[in-house]
Write a protein that holds these residues in place. Structure first.
Motif, PDB file in Angstrom:
ATOM      1  N   LEU A   1      20.895  -2.472  -7.988  1.00 11.09           N
ATOM      2  CA  LEU A   1      21.429  -1.246  -8.546  1.00 11.09           C
ATOM      3  C   LEU A   1      21.809  -0.264  -7.447  1.00 11.09           C
ATOM      4  CD1 LEU A   1      19.650  -2.526 -10.917  1.00 11.09           C
ATOM      5  CD2 LEU A   1      19.540  -0.193 -11.805  1.00 11.09           C
ATOM      6  N   ALA A   2      22.873   0.508  -7.695  1.00  8.04           N
ATOM      7  CA  ALA A   2      23.288   1.524  -6.732  1.00  8.04           C
ATOM      8  C   ALA A   2      22.356   2.730  -6.748  1.00  8.04           C
ATOM      9  CB  ALA A   2      24.725   1.971  -7.023  1.00  8.04           C
ATOM     10  N   ILE A   3      21.611   2.892  -7.840  1.00  7.19           N
ATOM     11  CA  ILE A   3      20.633   3.973  -7.957  1.00  7.19           C
ATOM     12  C   ILE A   3      19.276   3.339  -8.207  1.00  7.19           C
ATOM     13  CG2 ILE A   3      19.910   5.993  -9.292  1.00  7.19           C
ATOM     14  CD1 ILE A   3      22.832   6.498  -9.933  1.00  7.19           C
ATOM     15  N   SER A   4      18.305   3.732  -7.424  1.00  9.19           N
ATOM     16  CA  SER A   4      16.983   3.123  -7.525  1.00  9.19           C
ATOM     17  C   SER A   4      16.400   3.343  -8.913  1.00  9.19           C
ATOM     18  CB  SER A   4      16.058   3.732  -6.472  1.00  9.19           C
ATOM     19  OG  SER A   4      14.780   3.145  -6.524  1.00  9.19           O
ATOM     20  N   PRO A   5      15.915   2.295  -9.573  1.00  9.74           N
ATOM     21  CA  PRO A   5      15.346   2.436 -10.916  1.00  9.74           C
ATOM     22  C   PRO A   5      13.942   3.018 -10.883  1.00  9.74           C
ATOM     23  CG  PRO A   5      15.168   0.160 -10.212  1.00  9.74           C
ATOM     24  CD  PRO A   5      15.924   0.887  -9.129  1.00  9.74           C
ATOM     25  N   TYR A   6      13.476   3.440 -12.051  1.00  2.00           N
ATOM     26  CA  TYR A   6      12.125   3.988 -12.157  1.00  2.00           C
ATOM     27  C   TYR A   6      11.101   2.895 -11.862  1.00  2.00           C
ATOM     28  CZ  TYR A   6       7.955   6.196 -14.106  1.00  2.00           C
ATOM     29  OH  TYR A   6       6.697   6.731 -14.263  1.00  2.00           O
ATOM     30  N   PRO A   7      10.214   3.105 -10.887  1.00  2.00           N
ATOM     31  CA  PRO A   7       9.243   2.061 -10.507  1.00  2.00           C
ATOM     32  C   PRO A   7       8.021   2.071 -11.420  1.00  2.00           C
ATOM     33  CG  PRO A   7       9.064   3.921  -9.017  1.00  2.00           C
ATOM     34  CD  PRO A   7      10.146   4.270  -9.991  1.00  2.00           C
ATOM     35  N   GLY A   8       8.222   1.667 -12.654  1.00  2.84           N
ATOM     36  CA  GLY A   8       7.141   1.690 -13.629  1.00  2.84           C
ATOM     37  C   GLY A   8       5.977   0.801 -13.266  1.00  2.84           C
ATOM     38  N   ASP A   9       6.206  -0.210 -12.408  1.00  7.56           N
ATOM     39  CA  ASP A   9       5.128  -1.122 -12.037  1.00  7.56           C
ATOM     40  C   ASP A   9       4.067  -0.437 -11.177  1.00  7.56           C
ATOM     41  OD1 ASP A   9       7.360  -1.061 -10.134  1.00  7.56           O
ATOM     42  OD2 ASP A   9       6.150  -2.426  -8.932  1.00  7.56           O
ATOM     43  N   LEU A  10       4.333   0.766 -10.684  1.00  7.63           N
ATOM     44  CA  LEU A  10       3.365   1.482  -9.853  1.00  7.63           C
ATOM     45  C   LEU A  10       2.370   2.296 -10.672  1.00  7.63           C
ATOM     46  CD1 LEU A  10       5.728   2.766  -6.986  1.00  7.63           C
ATOM     47  CD2 LEU A  10       4.195   0.793  -6.940  1.00  7.63           C
ATOM     48  N   ALA A  11       2.564   2.344 -11.990  1.00  8.02           N
ATOM     49  CA  ALA A  11       1.637   3.103 -12.844  1.00  8.02           C
ATOM     50  C   ALA A  11       0.317   2.350 -13.001  1.00  8.02           C
ATOM     51  CB  ALA A  11       2.269   3.353 -14.212  1.00  8.02           C
ATOM     52  N   GLU A  12      -0.784   3.091 -13.072  1.00  7.21           N
ATOM     53  CA  GLU A  12      -2.086   2.469 -13.321  1.00  7.21           C
ATOM     54  C   GLU A  12      -3.008   3.458 -14.047  1.00  7.21           C
ATOM     55  OE1 GLU A  12      -4.775   2.022  -9.868  1.00  7.21           O
ATOM     56  OE2 GLU A  12      -3.043   2.659  -8.660  1.00  7.21           O
ATOM     57  N   ASN A  13      -3.868   2.898 -14.855  1.00  4.87           N
ATOM     58  CA  ASN A  13      -4.825   3.714 -15.615  1.00  4.87           C
ATOM     59  C   ASN A  13      -6.024   4.057 -14.741  1.00  4.87           C
ATOM     60  OD1 ASN A  13      -3.334   3.598 -18.063  1.00  4.87           O
ATOM     61  ND2 ASN A  13      -4.129   1.535 -18.451  1.00  4.87           N
ATOM     62  N   ILE A  14      -6.510   5.296 -14.895  1.00  2.11           N
ATOM     63  CA  ILE A  14      -7.662   5.764 -14.111  1.00  2.11           C
ATOM     64  C   ILE A  14      -8.615   6.522 -15.031  1.00  2.11           C
ATOM     65  CG2 ILE A  14      -6.368   5.935 -11.944  1.00  2.11           C
ATOM     66  CD1 ILE A  14      -6.218   8.969 -12.465  1.00  2.11           C
ATOM     67  N   THR A  15      -9.789   6.837 -14.501  1.00  2.00           N
ATOM     68  CA  THR A  15     -10.780   7.651 -15.222  1.00  2.00           C
ATOM     69  C   THR A  15     -11.233   8.770 -14.298  1.00  2.00           C
ATOM     70  OG1 THR A  15     -11.533   5.725 -16.461  1.00  2.00           O
ATOM     71  CG2 THR A  15     -12.984   7.637 -16.423  1.00  2.00           C
ATOM     72  N   LEU A  16     -11.196   9.996 -14.797  1.00  2.00           N
ATOM     73  CA  LEU A  16     -11.604  11.129 -13.973  1.00  2.00           C
ATOM     74  C   LEU A  16     -13.091  11.061 -13.684  1.00  2.00           C
ATOM     75  CD1 LEU A  16      -9.505  14.098 -15.411  1.00  2.00           C
ATOM     76  CD2 LEU A  16      -8.859  12.279 -13.838  1.00  2.00           C
ATOM     77  N   LYS A  17     -13.461  11.487 -12.480  1.00  2.00           N
ATOM     78  CA  LYS A  17     -14.806  11.298 -11.948  1.00  2.00           C
ATOM     79  C   LYS A  17     -15.876  12.063 -12.725  1.00  2.00           C
ATOM     80  CE  LYS A  17     -17.348  11.990  -7.602  1.00  2.00           C
ATOM     81  NZ  LYS A  17     -17.208  12.447  -6.198  1.00  2.00           N
ATOM     82  N   ARG A  18     -15.640  13.325 -12.982  1.00  2.00           N
ATOM     83  CA  ARG A  18     -16.677  14.187 -13.552  1.00  2.00           C
ATOM     84  C   ARG A  18     -16.724  14.093 -15.073  1.00  2.00           C
ATOM     85  NH1 ARG A  18     -15.674  20.228 -12.298  1.00  2.00           N
ATOM     86  NH2 ARG A  18     -14.168  19.891 -13.979  1.00  2.00           N
ATOM     87  N   SER A  19     -15.562  14.197 -15.725  1.00  3.89           N
ATOM     88  CA  SER A  19     -15.517  14.258 -17.188  1.00  3.89           C
ATOM     89  C   SER A  19     -15.392  12.901 -17.842  1.00  3.89           C
ATOM     90  CB  SER A  19     -14.346  15.143 -17.620  1.00  3.89           C
ATOM     91  OG  SER A  19     -13.119  14.573 -17.182  1.00  3.89           O
ATOM     92  N   GLY A  20     -15.005  11.870 -17.071  1.00  2.00           N
ATOM     93  CA  GLY A  20     -14.770  10.557 -17.664  1.00  2.00           C
ATOM     94  C   GLY A  20     -13.513  10.504 -18.510  1.00  2.00           C
ATOM     95  N   ARG A  21     -12.634  11.458 -18.331  1.00  3.67           N
ATOM     96  CA  ARG A  21     -11.406  11.564 -19.129  1.00  3.67           C
ATOM     97  C   ARG A  21     -10.416  10.493 -18.700  1.00  3.67           C
ATOM     98  NH1 ARG A  21      -7.812  17.123 -18.973  1.00  3.67           N
ATOM     99  NH2 ARG A  21      -6.210  16.532 -20.506  1.00  3.67           N
ATOM    100  N   PRO A  22      -9.875   9.731 -19.650  1.00  4.52           N
ATOM    101  CA  PRO A  22      -8.877   8.713 -19.279  1.00  4.52           C
ATOM    102  C   PRO A  22      -7.552   9.374 -18.899  1.00  4.52           C
ATOM    103  CG  PRO A  22      -9.105   8.810 -21.652  1.00  4.52           C
ATOM    104  CD  PRO A  22     -10.163   9.721 -21.095  1.00  4.52           C
ATOM    105  N   ALA A  23      -6.869   8.810 -17.921  1.00  2.30           N
ATOM    106  CA  ALA A  23      -5.585   9.347 -17.457  1.00  2.30           C
ATOM    107  C   ALA A  23      -4.776   8.201 -16.862  1.00  2.30           C
ATOM    108  CB  ALA A  23      -5.800  10.455 -16.431  1.00  2.30           C
ATOM    109  N   VAL A  24      -3.544   8.505 -16.481  1.00  2.00           N
ATOM    110  CA  VAL A  24      -2.688   7.524 -15.826  1.00  2.00           C
ATOM    111  C   VAL A  24      -2.079   8.182 -14.599  1.00  2.00           C
ATOM    112  CG1 VAL A  24      -0.676   8.151 -17.246  1.00  2.00           C
ATOM    113  CG2 VAL A  24      -0.757   5.919 -16.126  1.00  2.00           C
TER     114      VAL A  24
END
Length: 911
Positions: free
Chosen positions: A719-742
């Motif tokens: 592509l002439a324009i770089s596509p969205y690198p969705g493969d770099l997304a990952e799920n995480i959990t916040l340290k103190r609250s245990g809140r799920p995030a990405v």
């Protein structure tokens, strides 16, 4: 290429000219003279094996080893056969920049020329010496008092950078600009640009604070189209960029890709996506330069026309309306004020304004002053035809006085020549855009309008991102892989429909039959009127239209009712395939229930692959009885819903929908969703070469793909324009609250959440991040932060569902901007104040460090205020080396990610 490295070309402290003599035909001698005449402040040296003592007063040396010092820049004007050896010796003596003005190294069709050009590249490669040229005219940089070119005249200092590929067109531009009193910040032509290429120079001038506009002249794009588009997009966010794309008739061109009418439509689509304006003729180029150098940024698209006669007004109005421009509506206050000075009491009160042939300079100035104060008027064009009562020069002086007091744009047109020249000169001296004909003036204004529109499209906030039903990408890839394993360059009709179904594009229920008896049975099972299509390799190829587009009908039988009609039609289709392609060409039949009624509109949508810019989305009118190439809208993927809607609204389809659609917005959204899904398909399946859905039916019930064809290639697309690198997304959990995030890369749709995130930062956090206090960011700034070029920078955000359940919110962001040579990446990180202690700093920094290391970046670095102890501690914890920079009064944090493997990389790291 790093823009810092280009300083050796544009701001050298010393220059050596190779091949210079005082012979009349010596290009090197001309360059020496130009450097002297431009008052170059650095050291000048001439090199010629003939053993001259001096060339035009500049000391001359026999060879490189005799030079008293090695130059920052070497300018080579020696014979072609000597160039490679000079480059090799320069590299061995640690000279890092060479400008080759010698012609003949890149002449098309000459084997010896190609061999010489390749020899020069090989000579430079071991030493890391950078080459500009060959076959260029050189460069002129008034700010550095440097005319390192063979131009016949010098240029004055200005705010426009000119970068071209044609040397002769460049010298013509210099001559024209000198006559108009227009100056430049930089002026250069690159020839083929084999090493120092167009994107690198665009990057350099885009960062120059004295350059306000960039004018490009290109014959064709060499090298990476992604680098070219990336540089243009980055430059156009801060500068007005205009491109003259001429047609290089000296180069034999292959036929355009399937589905594309010609090369021009492709360049139009690519340049529009980059946010720049294109012109196609030298006249337009000159007029555009006039506009670029003199006009202020437009606040709107409405123009008022003012003239001392109806004829010129009619010419301007006709040109404006035909090109899609807008006449400004005049307010009641403006009309009343104008009526007091109009000689005709029966004036109609409309724009354009006719002052009559007896208009004096005073009347012109009064009318202009009234128009330019109207809030509905964004620009005023004054058109003047000379008469005894309206002398050109006096009128020009009166209008200049009005224009100088207004922040809005004021354009002038002085028709004629004998007495009009002085009037134009007065406007030029006052820095007011002026033109010879009304049509030229209107075209120049519309160039500014196009630029404004392109910028709005590039910066508009995309619609809220909606996760679609995740298609079964594994199944889709299996379809393509199986076809490639079978050595096919196409998908069968069944495979094409399966592929569309995987991406949730509705397809017409279809039955397939291998022989005529099976066709009859399928028709019986349907029980209603049917359509039959004979399948073969030719109609399995997308956009495969012959000169007689009606021939495609011969593969179809429509509105077939009875068994006898079905058998007869199938037999006729089978015979035609056998007659045209041979007995083994048949791929069977597909049978569908006829679709009629609901006032269906037939649309053609798909994508193709261009040789220069890669995949291109295609949208327009569909069906087989129309000229399928008459309505073609192209756009570079990847795109979002905002860009897809722009594509639909720019087509003839939209104008029809506006007249006949019961649910216009729904229909536009449905078509846009199909385009977005095709864009996702291009990114997911790079071996797809082209795809055509024709027709895609649109009616009250929705959309339906009735027919489709797909071609594939063993070579993946880029592509002439770089596509969205969705493969770099990952799920995480916040340290103190245990809140799920990405944690994931930022995207344009994040702009509203990013503004909310910024507004939750404390003044102290803002100061720590930006090193100064600042207000709420503008939409333009937010668009630049969220709609990034993933080839140039990366921003990871942590996103989590809101605690109140109302959608996601942004918790923190880390950003890394990498130089073009992938040597250094500069990071910055900021976290919401109320989330300290959740471990977000470690999460974000670890993510960006891993990303930069994986892409081969040598060093990641950042800086922070001495008072920001938290950032300094985090950096040390992660392995950074901190040091205080006394000059900048900041703490610098650096980490080596990868070891350099080449000498030039080591040099760059040490600089």
């Amino acid at each position: 290429m790093s823009t810092k490295y280009l300083k050796r070309f544009f701001k050298p402290r010393s220059i050596a000219v190779f091949g210079a003599s005082e012979k009349a035909e010596s290009m090197g001698g001309i360059v020496i003279q130009n450097l002297i005449d431009s008052n170059f402040p650095g050291t000048l040296m001439a090199v010629n094996p003939e053993g001259y003592d001096a060339v035009y007063g500049v000391s001359c040396y026999r060879g490189i080893t005799e030079l008293p010092e090695m130059p920052d820049l070497a300018i080579i004007c020696a014979p072609p056969e000597a160039v490679a050896d000079i480059v090799r010796k320069l590299g061995a003596n640690l000279v890092k920049a060479a400008l080759i003005l010698t012609g003949g190294l890149s002449l098309a069709g000459s084997r010896s020329a190609e061999a010489l050009a390749e020899e020069v590249k090989e000579a430079a490669r071991p030493y890391g010496i950078r080459i500009m040229g060959p076959d260029c005219m050189g460069m002129l940089v008034p700010g550095s008092n440097m005319n390192a070119s063979y131009s016949h005249i010098n240029i004055t200092k200005g705010k426009v950078a000119y970068i071209g590929q044609s040397g002769l067109l460049g010298t013509a531009m210099i001559d024209w600009a000198a006559g108009q009193g227009i100056g430049f910040s930089h002026f250069l032509t690159l020839g083929e640009g084999g090493d120092v290429d167009l994107p690198s120079v665009i990057d350099y001038v885009a960062q120059d604070p004295y350059t306000h506009s960039i004018l490009l002249q290109i014959d064709h794009v060499t090298g990476s189209s992604r680098n070219f588009i990336s540089a243009l997009r980055a430059a156009s966010r801060n500068k007005l960029v205009l491109v003259l794309k001429s047609d290089d008739v000296t180069v034999a061109k292959p036929a355009p890709a399937p589905g594309i009418p010609d090369e021009n439509t492709v360049y139009n689509a690519a340049l529009r996506r980059a946010g720049v304006v294109r012109v196609t003729t030298s006249d337009e180029l000159f007029h555009a330069l006039e506009t670029l150098s003199r006009m202020k940024p437009l606040r709107g698209e409405r123009i008022a026309l003012l003239c001392n006669g109806s004829g010129p007004n009619a010419l301007a109005t006709d040109r404006l309306i035909r090109q899609g421009g807008q006449l400004a509506p005049l307010s009641e206050a403006t009309v009343e004020a104008l009526r007091e000075i109009m000689p005709n009491s029966n004036w109609n009160g409309l724009n354009p304004v006719d002052l009559n042939a007896d208009a004096t300079p005073e009347r012109f100035a009064q009318a202009a002053a009234i128009l330019i104060k109207d809030k509905a008027v964004d620009a005023v064009l004054s058109i003047h035809a000379p008469t005894r009562l309206a002398p050109s020069v006096e009128t020009a002086d009166a209008l200049v006085a009005v224009a100088r007091k207004s922040p809005r744009n004021f354009l002038t047109c002085w028709m004629g020549r004998a007495t009009a020249i002085d009037a134009r000169n007065h406007c030029n001296n006052a820095n007011i855009a002026t033109f010879i004909t009304p049509e030229e003036a209107v075209d120049a204004f519309l160039h500014m309008v196009d630029y404004r529109k392109n910028q709005e499209v590039m910066r508009q906030t995309p619609a809220t991102y909606i996760e679609q039903n995740t298609p079964n990408h594994l199944s889709s890839r299996q379809i393509v892989t199986q076809a490639l394993d079978d050595k096919r360059n196409y998908l069968t009709h069944r495979e094409a429909f399966d592929l569309l179904d995987q991406y949730d594009i509705p397809v017409q229920p279809t039955r397939y039959a291998a022989d005529i008896d099976s066709v009859v049975q399928c028709a019986d099972d349907i029980g209603e009127a049917v359509a039959i299509k004979a399948l073969h390799q030719e109609n399995a190829q997308p956009f495969n239209y012959d000169e007689k587009s009606g021939q495609r009908w011969h593969d179809l039988a429509l509105d077939i009712f009875s068994r006898d009609e079905v058998r007869h039609a199938a037999t006729r289709l089978a015979y035609r395939v056998s007659e045209r392609f041979g007995d083994d060409a048949s791929m069977g039949f597909c049978i569908q229930q006829m679709k009629r009624g609901f006032q269906s509109m037939q649309v053609n949508v798909g994508f193709t692959r261009d040789r220069t810019f890669g995949p291109l989305l295609v949208f327009g009118a569909g069906g087989y009885t129309v000229d399928v190439l008459a309505d073609r809208k192209l756009m570079l993927p990847p795109i979002n819903m905002a860009l897809a809607r722009e594509m639909v609204k720019g087509s003839r389809i939209y104008r029809i929908l506006m007249e006949h659609s019961y649910q216009l917005e729904r229909d536009v959204d449905q078509l846009s969703e199909v385009i977005v899904k095709l864009s996702e398909m291009i990114v997911d399946l790079p071996h797809l070469e082209s795809l055509e859905i024709n027709p895609l039916l649109l009616n009250k019930q929705g959309i339906l793909a009735v027919d489709a064809a797909v071609s594939i290639s063993p070579e993946p697309s880029r592509l002439a324009i770089s596509p969205y690198p969705g493969d770099l997304a990952e799920n995480i959990t916040l340290k103190r609250s245990g809140r799920p995030a990405v944690i994931r890369p930022i995207r344009g749709e994040d702009e509203p959440n990013h503004l909310a995130f910024y507004n939750q930062l404390s003044p102290e956090s803002i100061r720590m991040r930006y090193f100064y206090s600042r207000g709420v960011p503008t939409h333009q700034e937010l668009a630049s932060w969220t709609q990034i070029d993933y080839d140039r920078e990366m921003a990871f955000i942590v996103s989590a569902p809101r605690l109140d359940g109302k959608g996601p919110e942004t918790l923190g962001v880390v950003r890394a901007v990498t130089d073009p040579d992938n040597i250094r990446s500069e990071f910055s990180v900021v976290i919401r104040d109320d989330l300290q202690g959740e471990g977000l700093g470690v999460i974000l920094m670890s993510k960006v460090i891993a990303y930069c290391k994986a892409r081969g970046t040598l060093m990641i670095e950042g800086s922070t205020l001495p008072s920001n102890k938290g950032m300094q501690g985090l950096a040390q914890k992660l392995g950074f080396k901190n040091s205080f920079n006394m000059e900048e009064e900041v703490v610098e944090m650096k980490m080596l990610l990868n070891e350099p493997t080449e000498d030039w990389q080591i040099t760059r790291l040490q600089s």
